[in-house]
Design an enzyme around this catalytic site. Sequence first.
Site, PDB file in Angstrom:
ATOM      1  CG  ASN A  87      -1.206   5.918  -7.197  1.00 21.04           C
ATOM      2  OD1 ASN A  87      -1.847   6.566  -7.994  1.00 21.04           O
ATOM      3  ND2 ASN A  87      -1.698   4.907  -6.049  1.00 21.04           N
ATOM      4  CG  ASP A 128      -2.870   0.780   0.909  1.00 28.25           C
ATOM      5  OD1 ASP A 128      -2.301   1.593   0.885  1.00 28.25           O
ATOM      6  OD2 ASP A 128      -2.703  -0.227   1.013  1.00 28.25           O
ATOM      7  N   GLY A 179       4.853  -1.083  -4.163  1.00 27.00           N
ATOM      8  CA  GLY A 179       3.496   0.465  -2.804  1.00 27.00           C
ATOM      9  C   GLY A 179       2.758   1.481  -3.987  1.00 27.00           C
ATOM     10  CG  HIS A 180      -0.913   1.710  -3.506  1.00 31.43           C
ATOM     11  ND1 HIS A 180      -2.380   0.946  -3.111  1.00 31.43           N
ATOM     12  CD2 HIS A 180      -0.328   0.378  -4.471  1.00 31.43           C
ATOM     13  CE1 HIS A 180      -2.202  -0.328  -3.453  1.00 31.43           C
ATOM     14  NE2 HIS A 180      -1.685  -0.547  -3.758  1.00 31.43           N
ATOM     15  N   GLY A 181       3.134   4.133  -4.000  1.00 28.83           N
ATOM     16  CA  GLY A 181       3.744   5.930  -3.315  1.00 28.83           C
ATOM     17  C   GLY A 181       3.416   6.493  -1.693  1.00 28.83           C
TER      18      GLY A 181
END
Length: 426
Positions: free
Chosen positions: A279, A225, A247-249
């Site tokens: 992201n 995440d 991950g998601h930044g």
Amino acid sequence: MGLLAIIFVILSCLMVLALSDKTRDINVVDYGAVGDGYTENSQAFLKAWDVTCSLVFAESANIIVPEGMTFVVNPVLFEGPCKPKEINFKIFGTIMSPKPAAWKGIDSTQWLAFRRVSSLTVDGYGTINGQGSSWWSLSCKNNHREACITSAPAAIKFISCSNTYLRNLQFVDSAQTHIVIKQSEWFHVTNLRIKAPETSPNTDGIHIEDSKHVYIDHSAIGSGDDCISIGDQTSDIRITNILCGPGHGISVGSLGKGGSNVQVKNIHVSHVNFYQTTNGVRIKTWKGATGYARDITFEYLNFTNVQNPIIIDQYYCNKLYPGDCKAVINVTFTFGCILKAKSNSGVQLSDVTYKNAIGTSITEVAIRLNCSKSVPCTGILLDSIQLKPALHSHRNEDDQLISSCTNAHGRTKGVIKPNIPCLLRK
């Protein structure tokens, strides 16, 4: 007063002065902890903490988790305030989570936690192992059966702590978020290694909420995440020199779930390398919330094969859980749900700067600013942005990236690639 009484008083004062100059070491093994990787040790850790926290005359105290040993610890809360002026929780060995059954009947979101402790340092060269795989298989993201779970314990929480340092440790495989900083201030995080599989659900590296004066630097975070997420009621957050991926930044948000009032300001993110993340830098807010997020700066960013390098999503919702995405209208939007607004409210997003960003985007839309119609974004600045396509089988360097924006007001400076003609100028 007799001579003996006078002598006793003098000796007592000298003893107090001598003790107050000392740093006391408290080893968890001396209080019954067994580091064999099987024995449960929460009571031994609590006894050691209680002794450490109660040292009246010590200037500082060290509670020591020795190296070369693995300590299984059930959910535990280390409570303050404490008597010593400084407490150092030194982790040289490994602290390991028990199986999910240990949380039966208690708060399933918390494993290791410190509450109301000031002048605390948690460091060492040891490891905190959340053994998250047994939780991930039960998550509603991976398991769509009726008995799936939506919450699991964070590896470590700091609640209402001040003047705190967290440094030099490794976190692996938390059941959910690795580190939560909540209702705290003057919090310093440095030189951490956080690691969980890219497929692990909701395993954010660090989550900050309802806190101020939080500084995070020189850390490597890879998870399933957000590497770092910044929640509601936060201010003066400084994040620098971070390696993020997978991950998601790094996300400001999600903000305003459930129609809450948001107050977020003075966020600064710089010198971050994003590697193969979903992201890059993202701001996400829920429709129907109120309040503001302002004075946010992202600068000196390097994206390598990132899906969405720069993104604002003011129509965010969690599509995983049906209750989060009610009344979805017939608009397709890859990065969230477009909801019917119950009112004209929204989070006022203003004074957001993106500066000195380079790298590669996997997707065609490298810059996406999707702002609220009812409360548009204002004061956006894009300064010296140069993004190009990632090289893979479907695209080449001659392909053109594009930008997309709605209800976004601001200006550009320097070279901007891809160009962003949709930015509204006032």
